[in-house]
Structure formats: C-alpha cells, structure tokens
Design a protein around this motif. Structure first.
Motif, short mmCIF file in Angstrom:
data_model
loop_
_atom_site.label_atom_id
_atom_site.label_comp_id
_atom_site.label_asym_id
_atom_site.label_seq_id
_atom_site.Cartn_x
_atom_site.Cartn_y
_atom_site.Cartn_z
N THR A 31 0.76 -1.43 0.01
CA THR A 31 -0.04 -0.25 -0.03
C THR A 31 0.88 1.34 0.09
N MET A 32 2.03 1.19 0.57
CA MET A 32 2.93 2.35 0.51
C MET A 32 3.66 2.60 -0.76
N VAL A 33 3.98 1.52 -1.57
CA VAL A 33 4.58 1.76 -2.70
C VAL A 33 3.18 2.24 -3.63
N TYR A 34 2.13 1.76 -3.70
CA TYR A 34 0.86 2.05 -4.36
C TYR A 34 0.66 3.37 -4.11
N GLY A 35 0.52 3.73 -2.92
CA GLY A 35 0.27 5.21 -2.56
C GLY A 35 1.06 6.15 -3.25
N ILE A 36 2.35 5.89 -3.40
CA ILE A 36 3.30 7.02 -4.17
C ILE A 36 3.43 6.55 -5.73
N LEU A 37 3.59 5.52 -6.21
CA LEU A 37 3.94 5.36 -7.38
C LEU A 37 2.60 4.71 -8.29
N GLU A 38 1.54 4.47 -7.60
CA GLU A 38 0.54 3.48 -8.25
C GLU A 38 0.91 2.23 -8.86
N LEU A 39 2.00 2.00 -8.33
CA LEU A 39 2.60 0.36 -8.91
C LEU A 39 2.25 -0.74 -7.92
N ILE A 40 1.85 -1.69 -8.26
CA ILE A 40 1.67 -2.98 -7.30
C ILE A 40 3.03 -3.65 -7.33
N ASN A 41 3.87 -3.53 -6.57
CA ASN A 41 4.98 -4.08 -6.25
C ASN A 41 5.01 -5.60 -5.90
N PHE A 42 4.73 -6.39 -7.08
CA PHE A 42 4.61 -7.87 -6.68
C PHE A 42 5.91 -8.66 -6.27
N ALA A 43 6.97 -8.02 -6.38
CA ALA A 43 8.16 -8.53 -5.76
C ALA A 43 8.23 -8.36 -4.30
N HIS A 44 7.21 -7.70 -3.67
CA HIS A 44 7.31 -7.37 -2.38
C HIS A 44 7.43 -8.90 -1.24
N GLY A 45 6.34 -9.58 -1.97
CA GLY A 45 6.34 -11.01 -1.17
C GLY A 45 7.59 -11.77 -1.24
N GLU A 46 8.21 -11.83 -2.32
CA GLU A 46 9.74 -12.12 -2.47
C GLU A 46 10.64 -11.53 -1.20
N ILE A 47 10.44 -10.28 -1.07
CA ILE A 47 11.27 -9.52 -0.19
C ILE A 47 11.14 -9.92 1.20
N PHE A 48 9.79 -10.48 1.40
CA PHE A 48 9.34 -11.04 2.93
C PHE A 48 9.99 -12.42 3.00
N MET A 49 10.05 -13.11 1.76
CA MET A 49 10.65 -14.59 1.78
C MET A 49 12.18 -14.25 1.96
N THR A 50 12.58 -13.48 1.28
CA THR A 50 14.31 -13.09 1.42
C THR A 50 14.67 -12.67 2.81
N GLY A 51 13.78 -12.07 3.40
CA GLY A 51 14.02 -11.72 5.17
C GLY A 51 13.82 -13.05 5.83
N ALA A 52 13.09 -14.01 5.46
CA ALA A 52 12.91 -15.10 6.12
C ALA A 52 14.22 -15.84 6.11
N PHE A 53 14.83 -16.13 4.81
CA PHE A 53 16.01 -16.84 4.61
C PHE A 53 17.14 -16.16 5.35
N ILE A 54 17.21 -14.65 5.10
CA ILE A 54 18.17 -13.88 5.95
C ILE A 54 18.48 -14.26 7.17
N GLY A 55 17.25 -14.07 7.87
CA GLY A 55 16.93 -14.19 9.42
C GLY A 55 17.52 -15.77 9.78
N THR A 56 16.79 -16.44 9.17
CA THR A 56 17.11 -18.02 9.47
C THR A 56 18.69 -18.19 9.33
N ALA A 57 19.54 -17.64 8.25
CA ALA A 57 20.75 -17.95 7.98
C ALA A 57 21.43 -17.36 9.16
N ILE A 58 21.08 -16.15 9.51
CA ILE A 58 21.80 -15.43 10.89
C ILE A 58 21.78 -16.35 12.11
N PHE A 59 20.71 -16.79 12.33
CA PHE A 59 19.96 -17.56 13.45
C PHE A 59 20.91 -18.77 13.44
#
Length: 328
Positions: A31-59
């Motif tokens: 909603t933040m990206v759409y509010g400014i650019l009117e762009l549906i950032n469908f890569a955002h779900g993958e950023i969430f997934m990448t965060g899960a992997f980065i956090g798990t790797a750090i743990f």
C-alpha cells in the motif's frame, strides 16, 4: 453446528490474529508503494521471503558459533530483526533504483511485468543459494519461543474450549503492533512522513516545493521492505519451515488485504490484514462444518480470494478507501 463453531472460536481468533498480523505488515509494503507510485510491487512478497531466509541464516550462524547459548533468545531475535530489516530495506531500495526508476514514465503494464520478473528472479536466486549451501531449498527455521500458553476461554463462557498459544505468537503479535504504530507515527507525525504524503498526493507539485522525490520514493521502498523482511523473520520463528515460494501466495493474500482495507491507505492495510487472517482461519476451521463436509479447510485460499472478488465488485475502493471522482 453453532456449538461446534463456538468450541473452536477462541483458538480460531488467536490463530487468525497471528496470521493477520503477518498479512497486515506485508500489506503495508504494497500500500505504501502504490500510494506513491501507483505500482503494485509484486516482488514485495519475495522480499518478505528473502527476509525469512536471511534471518534464518543469521540464526543458524549464531547457533554454530555458540552465540545463541550466550545471550537471551529475545535479545538475539531483536538483533536479527534489526540486521534483517536493514538488509532487506537496502534490497528494496536497490530493486527500485535498478528495476523501477528507469521505467517510471513507462506504461504501468511494463512496470507490472518488471515487478513479476523481479519476484521470479528473487525466488530462483534464493533457491540457488539455499541448495548451494544446504543441498535443499526447504529450510527449517530456528526453534525459539516454543512454550505453550493456555488461554482459559472456558472460564469466560462454558461453550468455549481453552486455546493454546505459543510464546512466538505473542512475540509476533506484539512486534507487529509496535511496527504498525511506529509506521503510523512516522507517516503522520514526521517531516519525512509529510514528504511521503505530499509525493503521494501530487509528485510534480511536491518536486516544485523542494521535495526530493527520488529520495522519498527510495525511503518508501526501504521502509516497506524493512518491515517485510522483519516479518519474514517472525514468520520463520512462528511456523518453522520456509522455502523460496512462501512469498508468492502470502504476497497475493497480503495484496488482497491491502485491497480489502483500501489500497494506498496505511490504516486500511492494517485492518484488512487482520480481518483477512481472521476470516481465513475461520474458514480453515469451519468450512467443513458449514458446507456439510463438501468443502474442507484446504479451500481457505479460495475463500480468501473470493473475498477479494466480492470487494472489487461491491466496493472497489476498499473498506477505508475513498471513491475518486474524475473531473472532465
């Protein structure tokens, strides 16, 4: 039928609130990206997934070095959340700079296809790295905060059954609430938040008023991606198993939550995420009862997207959105 539904209602509400908190935070990035650019950032779900992997790797790295046994688990979680948020925030800024900024004046369909392409790229990149390091792209997350807390719902109403709640669920819900309030304060009470609202309102006029539009857009991607990455860490801690494809379906549902609340509306995304989580868990627990065994809990995803269709038909601007009247 009603008695069976009431039996499981406390557990459904707690599980739905936990899942809804995840949807709400991820929906904020959309909603933040759409509010400014009117762009549906469908890569955002993958950023969430990448965060899960980065956090798990750090743990896993901290566990291998013996750091986890030397510090409280909560402190370790906070440390991992901060590091992952910064890394995914920078990743989001990089995606905006490389993939979206050159196409800012291009037709929206081109940027939409680019976003889908970036999502596939992140999926395959994370899968390649995971298989290279572990030999398998399905990774078991850290086993933290697994203590069960019993909620004595039967003492409030005899028809209710008691509910079980993991400590990680409490941490996830509390952390999500803190992040949502912090973001709401940032958007509505700070100078940068005012700049973001100005750019969302009218990008050209904001630029004429000495607002650095590129910096504001980069900051928007950083904040949204940082929140998404932190939520990925909480997801890995809560649900235990992650793979490179968890961001796809969860991202679509978070987008559904953003549309449900009103795409472009920060508080609407929060409300839509929580509401969708509650509705989905209610469907998973009770669809079989309501349909007489015809439909099972596996149809909860269909239920979620059916809600999106109904919202788009009857209230396309969302619950908190406002209909825009075009002047001719």
């Amino acid at each position: 039928m009603l008695t069976e539904i009431l039996h499981t209602l406390p557990q459904v509400l707690l599980d739905g609130l936990t899942l809804g908190a995840v949807y709400a935070i991820v929906a904020l990035g959309y909603t933040m990206v759409y509010g400014i650019l009117e762009l549906i950032n469908f890569a955002h779900g993958e950023i969430f997934m990448t965060g899960a992997f980065i956090g798990t790797a750090i743990f896993l790295t901290m566990t291998g070095l013996g750091v986890m046994s030397a510090m409280p688990a909560l402190l370790a979680l906070i440390l991992v959340l901060v590091v992952t948020s910064v890394l995914t925030g920078v990743l989001g800024m990089g995606i905006e700079r490389v993939a979206y900024r050159p196409l800012r004046k291009a037709p929206k369909l081109i940027t939409l296809i680019t976003a889908i392409g970036v999502s596939f790229l992140l999926q395959d990149l994370v899968r390649f790295i995971a298989e290279l390091k572990k030999g398998n792209y399905i990774i078991t997350g850290p086993s933290l905060f697994t203590n069960q807390v019993t909620v004595e719902a039967s003492s409030l109403f005899s028809t209710f059954n008691n509910a079980q709640l993991k400590s990680s669920s409490i941490i996830l819900i509390v952390t999500a609430i803190i992040m949502m309030f912090a973001l709401d304060f940032f958007i509505n009470r700070t100078k940068w938040g005012m700049a973001m609202r100005a750019v969302a309102q009218d990008r050209e006029t904001a630029a004429l008023m000495s607002v650095n539009v590129n910096k504001v857009i980069s900051l928007t991607f950083f904040v949204g991606s940082a929140l998404g990455g932190a939520t990925g860490v909480l997801f890995a801690v809560q649900y235990g198993t992650i793979d490179p494809y968890i961001g796809f379906i969860l991202g679509l549902k978070a987008f559904t939550a953003a549309v449900l609340g009103g795409i472009g509306n920060i508080r609407g995304a929060m409300f839509g995420g929580v509401l969708l989580g509650l509705l989905e868990m209610f469907a998973a627990a009770n669809l079989s009862i309501l349909s007489g065994g015809v439909l099972g809990g596996e149809y909860k995803d269909v239920f979620a997207f059916a809600i999106l269709i109904l919202v788009l038909i009857f209230k396309p601007e969302g619950i908190f959105g406002k209909a825009v009247t075009e002047k001719v």
